[in-house]
Design a protein around this motif. Structure first.
Motif, mmCIF file in Angstrom:
data_model
loop_
_atom_site.group_PDB
_atom_site.id
_atom_site.type_symbol
_atom_site.label_atom_id
_atom_site.label_comp_id
_atom_site.label_asym_id
_atom_site.label_seq_id
_atom_site.Cartn_x
_atom_site.Cartn_y
_atom_site.Cartn_z
ATOM 1 N N HIS A 127 -63.242 111.850 4.324
ATOM 2 C CA HIS A 127 -62.372 111.388 3.102
ATOM 3 C C HIS A 127 -63.029 112.124 1.925
ATOM 4 O O HIS A 127 -62.392 112.388 0.713
ATOM 5 C CB HIS A 127 -62.323 109.844 2.911
ATOM 6 N N TYR A 149 -59.634 120.653 13.875
ATOM 7 C CA TYR A 149 -59.256 119.315 14.214
ATOM 8 C C TYR A 149 -60.446 118.587 15.135
ATOM 9 O O TYR A 149 -60.859 117.258 14.810
ATOM 10 C CB TYR A 149 -58.147 119.216 14.884
ATOM 11 N N ASN A 171 -50.671 117.893 13.642
ATOM 12 C CA ASN A 171 -50.870 119.293 12.897
ATOM 13 C C ASN A 171 -51.593 120.244 13.899
ATOM 14 O O ASN A 171 -52.053 121.422 13.603
ATOM 15 C CB ASN A 171 -51.705 119.449 11.720
ATOM 16 N N THR A 222 -50.586 129.219 5.846
ATOM 17 C CA THR A 222 -51.412 128.347 6.317
ATOM 18 C C THR A 222 -52.689 128.866 7.279
ATOM 19 O O THR A 222 -53.556 128.241 7.290
ATOM 20 C CB THR A 222 -50.329 127.464 7.208
ATOM 21 N N GLU A 244 -55.296 115.443 11.432
ATOM 22 C CA GLU A 244 -54.281 114.577 12.188
ATOM 23 C C GLU A 244 -53.663 115.338 13.448
ATOM 24 O O GLU A 244 -53.263 116.537 13.139
ATOM 25 C CB GLU A 244 -52.972 114.284 11.058
ATOM 26 N N GLY A 281 -56.897 118.578 0.816
ATOM 27 C CA GLY A 281 -56.083 119.195 1.767
ATOM 28 C C GLY A 281 -56.479 119.466 3.108
ATOM 29 O O GLY A 281 -55.942 119.632 4.112
ATOM 30 N N ASP A 328 -58.381 117.177 4.894
ATOM 31 C CA ASP A 328 -58.166 115.988 5.951
ATOM 32 C C ASP A 328 -56.799 116.033 6.494
ATOM 33 O O ASP A 328 -56.618 115.302 7.596
ATOM 34 C CB ASP A 328 -58.229 114.835 4.859
ATOM 35 N N GLU A 329 -55.856 116.862 6.070
ATOM 36 C CA GLU A 329 -54.411 116.798 6.636
ATOM 37 C C GLU A 329 -54.600 117.268 8.207
ATOM 38 O O GLU A 329 -53.863 117.193 9.042
ATOM 39 C CB GLU A 329 -53.411 117.533 5.968
ATOM 40 N N PHE A 330 -55.556 118.215 8.391
ATOM 41 C CA PHE A 330 -56.004 118.976 9.592
ATOM 42 C C PHE A 330 -56.751 118.075 10.415
ATOM 43 O O PHE A 330 -57.051 118.541 11.586
ATOM 44 C CB PHE A 330 -56.569 120.166 9.616
#
Length: 588
Positions: A190, A178, A204, A219, A201, A195, A197-199
């Protein structure tokens, strides 16, 4: 530009102090702030700090003796930087401690942080600890000024909890991923594989609480894949590879994971590798590689087809090339939280600790006017007590006159003990580590020794042959004439052979036996009772403010501890001076 501060030596004609009535003036003379000015502020050698400042013409520095004193007062009174700023402006106790009789000059909290930064950078560049030099000067001054006998001292250590949250393994990896993604521009994030880019946030960052037990392993595997991919992708990108967050990414990958060797492939074997259109250049690098190949969303023309191909590649050619180490394979020096990379992990008994360890000693002769802290050392919490003691073995006898040091069994350390002997320090242990010998067997201390040579066995007989090896091994032979029929034979440390009796053990075993015997001596037991106060010392310096430090990084934690130690010595000296003033008043 560096300039020494002598303004405090210039007395003002008119000030609030001079307007005080006789009673408050008398109280002020015996107040801790006056003692601080006389015994700390005026003893600070500002010239030592001259190298922290620019040598050319520039704006003069804020007085160093004020900044060092304010750092001590911060911990003496338990203030934040904002409170310290206000205290400097409006608290007459602080003004008096700095030799000021009036209000008027200003300071901002940034001045404190800039000064600490200079101290830290100077120590990192030169290895010279200026604040510790102030402590040593202060110790020597107080010892001489108050005629303190420091020949007998007691020492103890304690854990300092880091100012960080203890992270689980999955949360640690998620945090460094992160942090790095947060350093990247949005347009790059971007473009990262699907998948990843979700980390980026913040929600998370506590996966260990959010995931179901069955989801943790998969995970974790995905996070490791992302970490390896990011390291490989940005390693040669100077703009991002030089960032602290990328260094943390690499560190976690190295500490938590292992590299699986290149897949055996005859076509890509380095010995048969050829430079052609399909395989230009050198053979593939054995560096970190992701478990799977990722595809940027912008390049996905057929999502379903891409997933099918990726699955086929994963199942066939793309086997795992990076895996997680077992927990017991990870060093205690590994990163625990990127917020403080110096903090280490230590488990003692049933408790786990994350942070640092402090080692502190003080005088304990009852005839002294007060107890003086003589040393304070900070290191990671996986450092042995003996290693912390080793830093002071040469200095304390020469600088303070130490001859007898009371410690617990945690300071048992072969090399350090030998060094203590060389510098004239006798260690007195309140306990010893390891299992005690069987009570059914005679102690080696029952024999008479001259160094590593046995003068007489427990029954009073001398061996007819003895050997001592450089490794510290002691061996010898006893005449059967003495041992056959000896009433001590069954419990003795000798072993029967065909024509003689023999013995063999390490020299250290003899030393430990003598220590255990000495601990049973009533006079030594009474002397060892002096060690009991060491725990109150640790509590006074640290645990009154809570066991968790407010700082991060070894140097910052260390400097805060040094300031606390100086402040503690001042409080003790001040109490003594106040009691002496009251005694004189009552008898006068």
């Amino acid at each position: 530009m560096f300039r020494e501060n002598h303004k405090h030596q210039q007395e003002t004609l008119f000030s609030p102090v001079k307007d005080l009535p006789a009673g408050p003036k008398k109280k002020l003379r015996n107040h801790w702030s006056t003692h601080f000015y006389e015994h700390i502020f005026t003893q600070i050698d500002e010239r030592t700090f001259g190298r922290l400042y620019h040598g050319g013409y520039s704006r003069p520095n804020k007085p160093v003796n004020e900044l060092v004193s304010l750092e001590i007062i911060k911990h003496l009174l338990g203030l934040s930087d904002e409170q310290l700023e206000h205290a400097y402006l409006f608290d007459f106790r602080v003004r008096n401690a700095l030799g000021k009789e009036t209000l008027g000059d200003n300071i901002c909290a940034k001045t404190f942080t800039n000064f600490r930064r200079r101290l830290m950078e100077f120590e990192e560049e030169t290895g010279r600890d200026l604040l510790h030099e102030v402590f040593e000067d202060h110790r020597s001054y107080l010892q001489e000024e108050f005629e303190i006998d420091a020949s007998t001292q007691r020492m103890d250590s304690t854990f300092i909890e880091a100012n960080i949250k203890q992270l689980s393994r999955i949360d640690l990896i998620a945090k460094v991923v992160y942090n790095f993604l947060d350093d990247l521009p949005d347009e790059i994030v971007h473009e990262l594989p699907a998948g990843m880019d979700e980390f980026a946030e913040a929600e998370n960052l506590e996966l260990s609480y959010e995931l179901e037990p069955g989801e943790v392993d998969s995970t974790m595997e995905t996070l490791v894949e992302h970490t390896a991919w990011l390291v490989e992708r940005f390693a040669d990108d100077q703009e991002y590879a030089e960032r602290v967050s990328f260094a943390h990414l690499q560190q976690v990958l190295d500490e938590q994971c292992y590299r699986i060797g290149e897949l055996e492939d005859d076509e890509l074997d380095s010995e048969e590798y050829t430079d052609d259109d399909d395989h230009p250049g050198d053979p593939p690098s054995p560096g970190w590689e992701p478990i799977r190949n990722f595809t940027s969303p912008e390049n996905e023309t057929d999502q379903a087809g891409a997933e099918t191909r990726q699955s086929e590649e994963t199942d066939s050619d793309q086997e795992d090339r990076v895996g997680l180490k077992e927990p017991d394979e990870i060093s205690s020096n590994s990163m625990q939280n990127p917020h403080d990379v110096d903090a280490t992990y230590r488990r003692k008994g049933n408790e786990s600790h994350c942070g640092y360890k402090t080692n502190v000693a003080e005088t304990c002769d009852g005839d002294n006017p007060f107890r003086l802290i003589t040393t304070i050392r900070i290191d990671t919490n996986n450092t042995d007590d003996g290693d912390l003691l080793a830093e002071d073995v040469a200095e304390l006898p020469a600088e303070t006159g130490l001859t007898d040091l009371l410690v617990d069994g945690g300071y048992t350390h072969k090399e350090v003990e030998s060094c203590c002997d060389d510098h004239g320090i006798t260690q007195h242990f309140t306990g010893l580590t390891g299992q005690p010998p069987s009570e059914e067997k005679l102690s080696l201390a029952e024999a008479e020794w001259d160094g590593h040579r046995m003068v007489a066995c427990p029954a009073g007989h001398e061996p007819f042959e003895q050997r001592y090896m450089e490794s510290g091994r002691i061996s010898g032979r006893m005449d059967s004439e003495f041992c056959d029929g000896c009433p001590l034979q069954e419990s003795c440390f000798v072993t029967e052979k065909q024509q003689f009796y023999s013995y063999g053990f390490d020299e250290r075993s003899v030393k430990l036996a003598h220590r255990r015997k000495r601990m049973d001596d009533p006079a030594e037991e009474e002397f060892l009772n002096l060690r009991a106060g060491a725990e109150s010392l640790v509590n006074e310096v640290y645990h009154q403010d809570g066991e968790k430090t407010r700082f991060t990084g070894t140097i910052k934690v260390k400097n805060a501890s040094i300031a606390k130690a100086i402040g503690t010595n001042l409080k003790r000296a001040s109490r003594f001076l106040e009691s002496e003033a009251q005694r004189k008043q009552s008898t006068g």
